[in-house]
Write an enzyme that holds these catalytic residues in place. Structure first.
Site, PDB file in Angstrom:
ATOM      1  N   LYS A   1       0.841  -1.208   0.000  1.00 45.75           N
ATOM      2  CA  LYS A   1       0.000   0.000   0.000  1.00 45.75           C
ATOM      3  C   LYS A   1       0.870   1.250   0.000  1.00 45.75           C
ATOM      4  O   LYS A   1       0.629   2.191  -0.761  1.00 45.75           O
ATOM      5  CB  LYS A   1      -0.899   0.041   1.242  1.00 45.75           C
ATOM      6  CG  LYS A   1      -2.106  -0.872   1.149  1.00 45.75           C
ATOM      7  CD  LYS A   1      -2.805  -0.967   2.502  1.00 45.75           C
ATOM      8  CE  LYS A   1      -3.874  -2.045   2.485  1.00 45.75           C
ATOM      9  NZ  LYS A   1      -4.306  -2.480   3.799  1.00 45.75           N
TER      10      LYS A   1
ATOM     11  N   ASP B   1     -11.593   2.948   4.019  1.00 39.66           N
ATOM     12  CA  ASP B   1     -12.049   1.556   3.981  1.00 39.66           C
ATOM     13  C   ASP B   1     -13.576   1.475   3.868  1.00 39.66           C
ATOM     14  O   ASP B   1     -14.112   0.409   3.543  1.00 39.66           O
ATOM     15  CB  ASP B   1     -11.663   0.845   5.286  1.00 39.66           C
ATOM     16  CG  ASP B   1     -10.403   0.005   5.156  1.00 39.66           C
ATOM     17  OD1 ASP B   1     -10.176  -0.547   4.064  1.00 39.66           O
ATOM     18  OD2 ASP B   1      -9.670  -0.104   6.154  1.00 39.66           O
TER      19      ASP B   1
ATOM     20  N   GLN C   1      -5.297  -1.342   9.661  1.00 45.81           N
ATOM     21  CA  GLN C   1      -5.249  -2.695   9.100  1.00 45.81           C
ATOM     22  C   GLN C   1      -5.926  -3.695  10.045  1.00 45.81           C
ATOM     23  O   GLN C   1      -5.641  -3.725  11.236  1.00 45.81           O
ATOM     24  CB  GLN C   1      -3.778  -3.087   8.859  1.00 45.81           C
ATOM     25  CG  GLN C   1      -3.578  -4.435   8.200  1.00 45.81           C
ATOM     26  CD  GLN C   1      -4.056  -4.490   6.758  1.00 45.81           C
ATOM     27  OE1 GLN C   1      -4.018  -3.507   6.032  1.00 45.81           O
ATOM     28  NE2 GLN C   1      -4.524  -5.646   6.346  1.00 45.81           N
TER      29      GLN C   1
END
Ligand code: GUN
Length: 302
Positions: free
Chosen positions: A54, A121, A98
């Protein structure tokens, strides 16, 4: 029939190129650089690989990338403070914590502490509600990537029968909402679904997101259907010359038998996987545009 094999890697590269171009324009026209912060708690090897990837792709797109690596025994209060600081930082437009988090941390509490406008997200309860009611929201990256591949191959999805196998908050539920938003007739199937093969056989679109290797065989698929495989499963594949175990990545779909029946199928690897990070970059750009009162670019949002 032999299915078209969808090249997710190439499509993701196109999405990233579009994002990169928009980022360059934002900088040139407005002096703004989108910033993405990724928070990793603990040392889960798979998560470390994702986070590294990422960070690299964020920088390649011309964005600012920040990583916060916290030890596995970080307290909830300390993690919430990191999130609060990122919420208050005007150079950060996207925040990703995460998952999974270590078990002593409450995931819902942490996710819902993120500013919904920075929740790239799309997991914050506000974004979940906005998506469910058809309002402008941040959309979870993997389902957004699947939607882009479906629209690219099929054009309009209106009126199609779609079956999503799996009901997770990360993929199954938001995927179903997105398909509904594109006027599909949507069924969410799961481990308690009766006659799963018959349910899947009715579908023009199948999205498999269960996490069970090669669970969906070709004889469950309606001829000509489009099959999107979200699964990433590592299975045994014999032994190497040195005697150590060999493994192989497979999806939730039995690719070889499905490819003989489907109209199109996404492979694993090289299908949905690369789309997830491309959509994360797209979401960061979208969040940055909205934070600055600008329209988010066409084609990069749901
Ligand atoms: N872990 C596995 N997939 C995801 C994802 O899409 N977002 C976050 N934050 N964690 C994940």
């Amino acid at each position: 029939m032999t299915a078209t094999v969808i090249d997710g890697k190439a499509f993701a590269a196109k999405v990233r190129a579009q994002v990169t171009e928009h980022v360059a324009r934002l900088k040139a026209d407005h002096g703004i650089t989108p910033g993405l912060a990724v928070v990793l708690v603990g040392e889960d090897p798979a998560s470390q690989v994702y986070v590294r990837s990422k960070g690299k792709q964020t920088v390649e797109a011309g964005m600012k990338s920040v990583e916060h690596k916290l030890s596995a025994d970080t307290s909830e209060a300390d993690l919430l403070q990191v999130v609060a600081d990122l919420n208050a930082d005007p150079t950060i437009h996207g925040i990703l914590v995460q998952l999974p988090l270590p078990t002593h941390l409450n995931e819902d509490l942490v996710i819902n502490a993120i500013d919904p406008a920075k929740d790239v997200d799309g997991f914050h309860i506000s974004n979940v509600g906005l998506l469910a009611t058809g309002q402008k929201s941040m959309v979870p990256c993997t389902p957004l990537g699947c939607l882009m591949l479906l629209r690219d191959h099929l054009g309009s999805l209106s009126g199609k029968d779609a079956v999503v196998i799996g009901r997770s908050n990360i993929v199954g539920k938001p995927m179903a909402q997105l398909l509904l938003g594109d006027s599909c007739t949507v069924t969410i199937a799961h481990s308690r679904t009766k006659d799963l093969p018959d349910v899947v056989r009715r579908a023009d679109i199948v999205v498999a997101a269960v996490g069970r290797p090669q669970m969906v065989p070709g004889d469950w698929i309606k001829p000509g259907a489009m099959v999107v495989d979200v699964g990433i499963n590592r299975i045994d594949a014999g032994v190497k010359e040195d005697g150590s175990p060999r493994t192989r990545l497979v999806g939730d779909v039995d690719f070889d038998s499905v490819a003989k029946v489907a109209g199109a199928v996404t492979p694993v690897p090289g299908g949905v996987g690369p789309m997830t990070i491309a959509c994360l970059l797209a979401n960061t750009l979208t969040a940055c545009c909205r934070a600055n009162g600008l329209e988010a670019p066409e084609g990069l949002t749901a």
